[in-house]
Design a protein around this motif. Structure first.
Motif, PDB file in Angstrom:
ATOM      1  N   GLY A   1     -67.753 -18.629 -34.310  1.00 35.89           N
ATOM      2  CA  GLY A   1     -67.737 -20.085 -34.200  1.00 35.89           C
ATOM      3  C   GLY A   1     -68.162 -20.558 -32.833  1.00 35.89           C
ATOM      4  N   THR A   2     -67.749 -19.828 -31.814  1.00 34.00           N
ATOM      5  CA  THR A   2     -68.155 -20.164 -30.453  1.00 34.00           C
ATOM      6  C   THR A   2     -69.659 -20.027 -30.288  1.00 34.00           C
ATOM      7  OG1 THR A   2     -66.007 -19.465 -29.560  1.00 34.00           O
ATOM      8  CG2 THR A   2     -67.870 -19.522 -28.025  1.00 34.00           C
ATOM      9  N   LEU A   3     -70.226 -18.975 -30.837  1.00 37.08           N
ATOM     10  CA  LEU A   3     -71.680 -18.769 -30.749  1.00 37.08           C
ATOM     11  C   LEU A   3     -72.445 -19.845 -31.506  1.00 37.08           C
ATOM     12  CD1 LEU A   3     -71.865 -14.874 -31.148  1.00 37.08           C
ATOM     13  CD2 LEU A   3     -72.188 -16.218 -29.058  1.00 37.08           C
ATOM     14  N   VAL A   4     -71.904 -20.287 -32.648  1.00 37.77           N
ATOM     15  CA  VAL A   4     -72.545 -21.383 -33.393  1.00 37.77           C
ATOM     16  C   VAL A   4     -72.551 -22.653 -32.549  1.00 37.77           C
ATOM     17  CG1 VAL A   4     -72.341 -22.912 -35.391  1.00 37.77           C
ATOM     18  CG2 VAL A   4     -72.025 -20.450 -35.677  1.00 37.77           C
ATOM     19  N   GLY A   5     -71.415 -22.944 -31.908  1.00 37.46           N
ATOM     20  CA  GLY A   5     -71.339 -24.125 -31.056  1.00 37.46           C
ATOM     21  C   GLY A   5     -72.341 -24.083 -29.916  1.00 37.46           C
ATOM     22  N   ILE A   6     -72.457 -22.926 -29.284  1.00 40.34           N
ATOM     23  CA  ILE A   6     -73.417 -22.768 -28.191  1.00 40.34           C
ATOM     24  C   ILE A   6     -74.846 -22.954 -28.713  1.00 40.34           C
ATOM     25  CG2 ILE A   6     -74.418 -21.105 -26.575  1.00 40.34           C
ATOM     26  CD1 ILE A   6     -71.579 -19.917 -26.273  1.00 40.34           C
ATOM     27  N   GLY A   7     -75.122 -22.382 -29.878  1.00 40.04           N
ATOM     28  CA  GLY A   7     -76.462 -22.491 -30.452  1.00 40.04           C
ATOM     29  C   GLY A   7     -76.847 -23.925 -30.753  1.00 40.04           C
ATOM     30  N   ILE A   8     -75.931 -24.689 -31.342  1.00 38.43           N
ATOM     31  CA  ILE A   8     -76.209 -26.088 -31.657  1.00 38.43           C
ATOM     32  C   ILE A   8     -76.388 -26.905 -30.379  1.00 38.43           C
ATOM     33  CG2 ILE A   8     -75.172 -28.197 -32.613  1.00 38.43           C
ATOM     34  CD1 ILE A   8     -73.963 -26.427 -34.808  1.00 38.43           C
ATOM     35  N   ALA A   9     -75.541 -26.641 -29.378  1.00 39.97           N
ATOM     36  CA  ALA A   9     -75.645 -27.369 -28.114  1.00 39.97           C
ATOM     37  C   ALA A   9     -76.975 -27.107 -27.420  1.00 39.97           C
ATOM     38  CB  ALA A   9     -74.489 -26.972 -27.194  1.00 39.97           C
ATOM     39  N   VAL A  10     -77.340 -25.847 -27.319  1.00 41.35           N
ATOM     40  CA  VAL A  10     -78.584 -25.488 -26.630  1.00 41.35           C
ATOM     41  C   VAL A  10     -79.791 -25.980 -27.421  1.00 41.35           C
ATOM     42  CG1 VAL A  10     -80.040 -23.556 -25.911  1.00 41.35           C
ATOM     43  CG2 VAL A  10     -77.586 -23.522 -25.427  1.00 41.35           C
ATOM     44  N   GLY A  11     -79.797 -25.742 -28.739  1.00 39.36           N
ATOM     45  CA  GLY A  11     -80.925 -26.180 -29.561  1.00 39.36           C
ATOM     46  C   GLY A  11     -81.101 -27.687 -29.536  1.00 39.36           C
ATOM     47  N   GLY A  12     -80.000 -28.419 -29.699  1.00 36.15           N
ATOM     48  CA  GLY A  12     -80.076 -29.872 -29.672  1.00 36.15           C
ATOM     49  C   GLY A  12     -80.523 -30.402 -28.331  1.00 36.15           C
ATOM     50  N   ALA A  13     -79.993 -29.820 -27.250  1.00 35.87           N
ATOM     51  CA  ALA A  13     -80.360 -30.269 -25.911  1.00 35.87           C
ATOM     52  C   ALA A  13     -81.822 -29.986 -25.600  1.00 35.87           C
ATOM     53  CB  ALA A  13     -79.470 -29.591 -24.875  1.00 35.87           C
ATOM     54  N   LEU A  14     -82.336 -28.843 -26.054  1.00 33.15           N
ATOM     55  CA  LEU A  14     -83.753 -28.533 -25.838  1.00 33.15           C
ATOM     56  C   LEU A  14     -84.651 -29.588 -26.479  1.00 33.15           C
ATOM     57  CD1 LEU A  14     -83.796 -24.649 -26.366  1.00 33.15           C
ATOM     58  CD2 LEU A  14     -84.349 -25.872 -24.249  1.00 33.15           C
ATOM     59  N   VAL A  15     -84.275 -30.030 -27.672  1.00 33.76           N
ATOM     60  CA  VAL A  15     -85.054 -31.061 -28.356  1.00 33.76           C
ATOM     61  C   VAL A  15     -84.949 -32.395 -27.623  1.00 33.76           C
ATOM     62  CG1 VAL A  15     -85.270 -32.412 -30.478  1.00 33.76           C
ATOM     63  CG2 VAL A  15     -84.867 -29.947 -30.616  1.00 33.76           C
ATOM     64  N   VAL A  16     -83.721 -32.828 -27.346  1.00 28.99           N
ATOM     65  CA  VAL A  16     -83.510 -34.146 -26.735  1.00 28.99           C
ATOM     66  C   VAL A  16     -84.126 -34.225 -25.339  1.00 28.99           C
ATOM     67  CG1 VAL A  16     -81.764 -35.733 -25.834  1.00 28.99           C
ATOM     68  CG2 VAL A  16     -81.443 -34.665 -28.075  1.00 28.99           C
ATOM     69  N   TYR A  17     -83.737 -33.306 -24.466  1.00 30.10           N
ATOM     70  CA  TYR A  17     -84.232 -33.371 -23.090  1.00 30.10           C
ATOM     71  C   TYR A  17     -85.701 -32.980 -22.993  1.00 30.10           C
ATOM     72  CZ  TYR A  17     -79.505 -34.180 -21.423  1.00 30.10           C
ATOM     73  OH  TYR A  17     -78.271 -34.731 -21.192  1.00 30.10           O
ATOM     74  N   GLY A  18     -86.133 -32.086 -23.885  1.00 27.30           N
ATOM     75  CA  GLY A  18     -87.548 -31.703 -23.887  1.00 27.30           C
ATOM     76  C   GLY A  18     -88.455 -32.873 -24.224  1.00 27.30           C
ATOM     77  N   ILE A  19     -88.096 -33.634 -25.253  1.00 25.07           N
ATOM     78  CA  ILE A  19     -88.908 -34.793 -25.650  1.00 25.07           C
ATOM     79  C   ILE A  19     -88.890 -35.861 -24.551  1.00 25.07           C
ATOM     80  CG2 ILE A  19     -89.059 -36.726 -27.264  1.00 25.07           C
ATOM     81  CD1 ILE A  19     -88.130 -34.815 -29.462  1.00 25.07           C
ATOM     82  N   ILE A  20     -87.707 -36.172 -24.033  1.00 23.04           N
ATOM     83  CA  ILE A  20     -87.612 -37.208 -22.995  1.00 23.04           C
ATOM     84  C   ILE A  20     -88.380 -36.789 -21.745  1.00 23.04           C
ATOM     85  CG2 ILE A  20     -86.027 -38.439 -21.459  1.00 23.04           C
ATOM     86  CD1 ILE A  20     -83.954 -38.294 -23.708  1.00 23.04           C
ATOM     87  N   ASN A  21     -88.311 -35.515 -21.393  1.00 24.97           N
ATOM     88  CA  ASN A  21     -89.035 -35.030 -20.226  1.00 24.97           C
ATOM     89  C   ASN A  21     -90.542 -35.172 -20.397  1.00 24.97           C
ATOM     90  OD1 ASN A  21     -88.933 -33.759 -17.602  1.00 24.97           O
ATOM     91  ND2 ASN A  21     -89.748 -31.914 -18.557  1.00 24.97           N
ATOM     92  N   LYS A  22     -91.007 -34.936 -21.619  1.00 24.73           N
ATOM     93  CA  LYS A  22     -92.441 -35.080 -21.900  1.00 24.73           C
ATOM     94  C   LYS A  22     -92.875 -36.543 -21.891  1.00 24.73           C
ATOM     95  CE  LYS A  22     -94.031 -30.860 -22.770  1.00 24.73           C
ATOM     96  NZ  LYS A  22     -95.190 -30.262 -22.035  1.00 24.73           N
ATOM     97  N   VAL A  23     -92.037 -37.400 -22.461  1.00 28.00           N
ATOM     98  CA  VAL A  23     -92.409 -38.807 -22.629  1.00 28.00           C
ATOM     99  C   VAL A  23     -92.304 -39.587 -21.321  1.00 28.00           C
ATOM    100  CG1 VAL A  23     -91.761 -40.980 -23.757  1.00 28.00           C
ATOM    101  CG2 VAL A  23     -91.810 -38.855 -25.074  1.00 28.00           C
TER     102      VAL A  23
END
Length: 406
Positions: free
Chosen positions: A357-379
């Motif tokens: 469960g801890t690994l799932v939480g880390i995966g969702i946090a990292v994956g979601g953050a990569l999308v959110v911050y990655g898009i904003i950084n590009k835009v």
């Protein structure tokens, strides 16, 4: 005039609902106050030219978090919305509304955690946009999985291992997710100017130790609302949660005192590390297990923060990844260790499930953050210009400094 059994039952039910509503409201207020702790901890750590920005970010983030969670996040996590009339919403003394307030203060901790990591070089409005999406979408996905049974993850754990993932007050759901989101944001932003001089790492000293200490004290006090009042009803309140929170805090203090060699920054973050780690299993562990959990967390914070600052290019200003991300993950796993009856715990928890469960939480946090911050950084970009960073976020963004020149 005789009183019927149904009238007595109704009066008792009303009193119970009112008491639970008040109990949870007090918890929400205590956790809301913790955001002042986040603010002063950051104000005391950053340089003088970034103190105003630290204060403004925490409050602005809370406002954006409230909107994101009200319109999107709470619906994603719990399938509930607030588009009914006021009379319907206020049924049961408005308990569900107060529950939203309580859970909102948890959700808003995500950007408050991130804020400490990205301090001194982040642009203002792009970060607020990131706050909206992390609180509105990323965090509620995992929150709903663990605390509302969404997407069948908990059901699968129970069918395969006999137990669901246990996180009573959010070691992983709140702190772990926030800390790992922060790590991604820190990596996108890069190091502050001046951290590397002549090929060697240079650390910027905290600007105000009393403010740093005040922030830590506010957080420590508020944490008992964070943990104890996660029961959400008077009937569910547990002295064990309070005792375990206390012992984990003490373990963090002592470990940071020893490992940090009397450094005031480490000593004041040590109890926070212990409290992060105990959230998950505070309702299960024996107090001695909590003491050990907090001590491990305090030592983890000191050693990881020291390593990051002196050996890597990860410029995490307040050390939020080791404090919340790593200690939060440790707390999720520790619940599966010290929650076992063989170690004095109450049982009903699986080490394998806690790890997965801890690994799932880390995966969702990292994956979601990569999308959110990655898009904003590009835009739009996430980082201040070199000139604005040199002048400080206070003048560059808010056009005012923390103290006058008089």
């Amino acid at each position: 005039m005789s009183v019927t059994a149904s009238q007595v039952h109704g009066a008792v039910q009303t009193l119970t609902q009112s008491s639970d509503t008040l109990f949870l409201l007090l918890g929400a207020i205590m956790v809301f106050l913790m955001h002042a702790g986040f603010a002063f901890l950051e104000v005391g750590t950053v340089r003088h030219k970034n103190q105003v920005n630290a204060l403004v970010k925490i409050l602005a983030d809370f406002g954006i978090s409230a909107l994101a969670y009200f319109f999107i996040g709470y619906w994603v996590a719990y399938g509930a919305n607030f588009f009914a009339d006021a009379q319907t919403l206020s049924q049961g003394n408005g308990y569900e509304l107060v529950k939203f307030f309580f859970l909102l203060t948890f959700a808003a901790a995500i950007p408050a955690i991130v804020s400490g990591g990205i301090a001194e070089r982040a642009r203002f409005y792009p970060i607020l946009v990131a706050t909206f999406f992390t609180v509105g979408l990323v965090y509620p996905v995992f929150e709903g999985m663990i605390w509302n049974g969404n997407f069948g993850l908990q059901a699968w754990f129970e069918s395969q291992f006999g137990y669901g993932f246990h996180d009573f007050a959010g070691s992983v759901v709140v702190h772990g997710v926030g800390g790992w989101i922060a790590l991604v944001a820190v990596l996108f932003l890069g190091m502050r100017k001046g951290r590397i001089r002549a090929g060697k790492h240079t650390n910027f000293a905290p600007s105000n130790i009393p403010f740093l200490a005040l922030g830590a004290w506010i957080l420590c006090v508020g944490w008992f609302g964070f943990n104890v009042m996660s029961a959400q009803t008077l009937n569910g309140i547990s002295g064990l949660v309070a005792m375990n929170s206390l012992m984990a805090m003490v373990g963090g203090i002592v470990a940071a005192l020893i490992a940090g060699k009397n450094d005031p920054g480490f000593i004041h973050n040590g109890p926070l590390a212990g409290l992060v780690a105990i959230c998950a299993g505070s309702d299960l562990m024996h107090p001695i297990g909590s003491l050990i959990t907090g001590a491990v967390a305090g030592a983890l914070f000191v050693y990881l923060f020291t390593y990051l600052q002196n050996k890597t290019k990860i410029d995490d200003v307040l050390g939020v990844w080791p404090l919340h991300g790593v200690c939060g993950a440790w707390g999720g796993i520790a619940a599966g260790i010290f929650g076992q009856t063989a170690l004095g715990g109450l049982g009903g928890v699986s080490f394998v499930v806690q790890l997965l469960g801890t690994l799932v939480g880390i995966g969702i946090a990292v994956g979601g953050a990569l999308v959110v911050y990655g898009i904003i950084n590009k835009v739009s970009g996430l980082r201040l210009s070199e000139e604005d960073e040199f002048n400080g976020a206070d003048l560059a963004i808010h056009k005012i400094s923390a103290t006058s020149d008089d």
